[in-house]
Design an enzyme around this catalytic site. Structure first.
Site, PDB file in Angstrom:
ATOM      1  N   GLU A   1      -8.696  -5.353   1.427  1.00 52.99           N
ATOM      2  CA  GLU A   1      -9.531  -4.855   0.342  1.00 52.99           C
ATOM      3  C   GLU A   1     -10.838  -5.629   0.231  1.00 52.99           C
ATOM      4  OE1 GLU A   1      -6.655  -7.864  -1.583  1.00 52.99           O
ATOM      5  OE2 GLU A   1      -6.742  -6.511   0.153  1.00 52.99           O
TER       6      GLU A   1
ATOM      7  N   ASP B   1     -14.553  -7.913  -3.294  1.00 48.70           N
ATOM      8  CA  ASP B   1     -13.092  -7.841  -3.151  1.00 48.70           C
ATOM      9  C   ASP B   1     -12.510  -7.094  -4.352  1.00 48.70           C
ATOM     10  OD1 ASP B   1     -10.740  -9.192  -1.503  1.00 48.70           O
ATOM     11  OD2 ASP B   1     -10.191  -9.250  -3.629  1.00 48.70           O
TER      12      ASP B   1
ATOM     13  N   ASN C   1      -1.105  -1.223  -4.849  1.00 44.18           N
ATOM     14  CA  ASN C   1      -0.190  -0.819  -3.777  1.00 44.18           C
ATOM     15  C   ASN C   1       1.263  -0.845  -4.234  1.00 44.18           C
ATOM     16  OD1 ASN C   1      -2.008  -0.231  -1.716  1.00 44.18           O
ATOM     17  ND2 ASN C   1      -2.119  -2.351  -1.015  1.00 44.18           N
TER      18      ASN C   1
ATOM     19  N   ASP D   1      -4.953   3.407  -0.303  1.00 46.24           N
ATOM     20  CA  ASP D   1      -5.971   3.832   0.667  1.00 46.24           C
ATOM     21  C   ASP D   1      -7.028   4.703  -0.002  1.00 46.24           C
ATOM     22  OD1 ASP D   1      -4.647   2.478   2.640  1.00 46.24           O
ATOM     23  OD2 ASP D   1      -3.702   4.259   3.550  1.00 46.24           O
TER      24      ASP D   1
END
Length: 439
Positions: A348, A305, A313, A322
């Protein structure tokens, strides 16, 4: 004197009766190819009066064309030398119909090459036309085979001789021989140029020729060149008679490529190209089942993770987020072996299957992945490169593990333990992990 004349008359009548009642048409022609005698059958066929000798009549009227008449001329030259000649020729009857005859010509007087010739004709029209039709049928079939959009191979009933093949077959299988060098040759002449799997198939089918065990079927083969062939094969039978074997080779390379592309779209994450959740879990379930059956090797599951991904973000926007995930997948994939697999479970969060590893090796591989990600830099226009880390949880899958869900739960617990204890680290699941850490 009277007795001698009567004897000659009787002999003449006897010869005439024999000639008239025989099955052959008999003609006598001069060296200039003028008819001087015809037996009853010949007179009837060519429309002559059988009750009287024929008037001088050129053989030209019996030929279908001037060209046929001229081609017949050289036979007389052979008669001068050999004294006898034989040929099949098409002649015109009194009703105008053309008919094929087996003709034998003999000099009436062998010592006189310029003398009359006896022609004996047997009707072979039915056979000749049947053979001609058979030849036409064969030509049509050869044309169909030559233009067929797939490779064609036909052997005899014993599976020994090649009866038919086409250029598509030679091209498709990269055979270094023209079709003309294959037809009529032993099947082994072709088999020795085929890839091993195809050679085995053709040999096995050929050995079944004439036996009840030979049955139709369809097989798919991948050639060393990267092309894919679908092979239909079946025994040729009619009225319980074995006529041979037929193989049809279809090039399905484009179809297989489209199929692979569709499969990739169905099993891949559209953003990163990693396996999607459904495909990853299906593969894991299959590996676990093989492990339970004693048919597969042990494997390790790693949950991975991205640390503080929400911050990425929020700071840089989802487009940059992304790009971070794409860079992550590229970097991790480079570290994996062919038998390993990476999947995106969502957001993620990713998972990795490492084949055939014990706990110590799995931990080393996980630590190597962690360090690889830590060294990554994602370039952002107008800003400093983005650096990020990941937390990893490792679970070594044993024979006693009965479900995918249990394995995921353990790896997930180990990963969250890593997050709760500082992030950017690797934790291996064990029963000693506290419920608090697993929460």
């Amino acid at each position: 004197m009277h007795s001698d004349i009567q004897e000659r008359v009787d002999q003449t009548h006897l010869v005439s009766a024999l000639l008239d009642r025989g099955s052959a048409l008999v003609l006598v022609a001069s060296h200039e190819r003028q008819m001087v005698y015809a037996n009853q059958r010949a007179a009837e066929y060519f429309g002559l009066d059988p009750r009287r000798p024929p008037e001088p009549l050129s053989f030209r009227v019996m030929h279908g064309s001037q060209e046929s008449f001229e081609r017949f001329g050289p036979l007389y030259q052979r008669l001068k030398i050999e004294g006898v000649v034989r040929a099949e020729w098409e002649l015109r009857g009194g009703d105008g119909r053309l008919c094929w005859f087996d003709m034998q010509g003999t000099l009436l007087d062998p010592s006189d090459p310029e003398g009359n010739v006896i022609w004996t004709l047997f009707d072979v029209d039915a056979r000749h036309r049947a053979e001609a039709e058979l030849a036409q049928t064969r030509l049509r079939m050869e044309a169909v085979i030559d233009r067929f959009p797939s490779g064609i191979l036909v052997s005899d009933s014993r599976g020994q001789t090649i009866l038919a093949a086409n250029d598509m077959l030679v091209s498709m299988l990269d055979v270094p021989l023209p079709v003309s060098d294959l037809v009529g040759q032993r099947l082994q002449h072709l088999v020795e140029h085929l890839p091993a799997d195809l050679a085995e198939l053709v040999n096995a089918d050929a050995q079944c020729a004439g036996q009840a065990v030979g049955e139709p079927g369809r097989m798919l083969y991948a050639l060393p060149s990267g092309r894919h062939l679908e092979v239909d094969r079946w025994p040729l039978r009619k009225d319980q008679r074995d006529l041979g074997w037929c193989w049809v080779f279809h090039d399905v390379t484009d179809y297989k490529q489209r199929e692979s592309q569709l499969e990739a779209l169905a099993t891949s994450d559209p953003l990163t190209g990693a396996r999607n959740r459904r495909a990853f879990l299906a593969q894991m379930d299959m590996k676990l089942e093989r492990l339970r059956l004693g048919m597969g090797r042990s494997f390790a599951l790693i949950m991975l993770d991205v640390d503080h991904f929400k911050r990425v973000n929020d700071t840089y926007g989802h487009a940059v987020g992304d790009e971070v995930l794409k860079h992550l997948v590229v970097a991790v994939t480079k570290e994996l072996r062919k038998e390993d697999m990476l999947g995106r479970l969502g957001g993620e969060e990713f998972a990795v299957l490492l084949a055939g590893l014990d706990q110590d090796v799995a931990l080393k591989r996980a630590e190597s992945l962690r360090q690889t990600v830590e060294r990554l830099r994602v370039e952002v226009p107008g800003q400093a490169p983005i650096r990020f880390t990941v937390s990893l949880g490792v679970c070594v899958v044993a024979h006693s593990d009965v479900s995918v869900a249990l394995c995921l739960e353990r790896a997930d617990a180990a990963m969250y333990h890593a997050k709760r204890h500082g992030r950017n680290r690797v934790t291996c699941w064990s029963p000693s992990l506290s419920e608090l850490d697993a929460a």
